[in-house]
Design a protein around this motif. Sequence first.
Motif, PDB file in Angstrom:
ATOM      1  N   PRO A   6       0.803  -1.230   0.000  1.00 29.59           N
ATOM      2  CA  PRO A   6       0.000   0.000   0.000  1.00 29.59           C
ATOM      3  C   PRO A   6       0.837   1.282   0.000  1.00 29.59           C
ATOM      4  N   TYR A   7       1.981   1.291   0.711  1.00 25.46           N
ATOM      5  CA  TYR A   7       2.778   2.513   0.758  1.00 25.46           C
ATOM      6  C   TYR A   7       3.399   2.839  -0.600  1.00 25.46           C
ATOM      7  N   LEU A   9       1.881   2.274  -3.526  1.00 26.53           N
ATOM      8  CA  LEU A   9       0.793   2.885  -4.276  1.00 26.53           C
ATOM      9  C   LEU A   9       0.531   4.308  -3.801  1.00 26.53           C
ATOM     10  N   ALA A  10       0.584   4.538  -2.498  1.00 26.63           N
ATOM     11  CA  ALA A  10       0.348   5.879  -1.956  1.00 26.63           C
ATOM     12  C   ALA A  10       1.424   6.847  -2.431  1.00 26.63           C
ATOM     13  N   GLU A  11       2.678   6.418  -2.440  1.00 24.24           N
ATOM     14  CA  GLU A  11       3.772   7.284  -2.890  1.00 24.24           C
ATOM     15  C   GLU A  11       3.602   7.641  -4.361  1.00 24.24           C
ATOM     16  N   THR A  13       0.798   7.701  -6.037  1.00 24.93           N
ATOM     17  CA  THR A  13      -0.367   8.575  -6.136  1.00 24.93           C
ATOM     18  C   THR A  13      -0.014  10.007  -5.773  1.00 24.93           C
ATOM     19  N   LEU A  14       0.773  10.193  -4.718  1.00 21.52           N
ATOM     20  CA  LEU A  14       1.180  11.540  -4.315  1.00 21.52           C
ATOM     21  C   LEU A  14       2.034  12.206  -5.382  1.00 21.52           C
ATOM     22  N   ARG A  17      -0.273  13.231  -8.237  1.00 22.16           N
ATOM     23  CA  ARG A  17      -1.068  14.403  -7.878  1.00 22.16           C
ATOM     24  C   ARG A  17      -0.258  15.680  -8.002  1.00 22.16           C
TER      25      ARG A  17
END
Length: 56
Positions: A6-7, A9-11, A13-14, A17
């Motif tokens: 998950p981390y 994917l979050a990185e 995504t950030l 963005r």
Amino acid sequence: MALARPYVLAETTLQLRAVQHERRTALSLALDSIDHPYTYPGAPFPASAWMAGGAA
């Protein structure tokens, strides 16, 4: 299908963005005929070229 952490994917995504925000800012300013020193990794010239008048 492999599982992704998950981390990771979050990185991603950030980062996406941030790029999307800069592109939207550049678009908004371009619609008002204002140049914005938009750049990205691997760009043919750096943002400093805009300040020096090197880019047309």
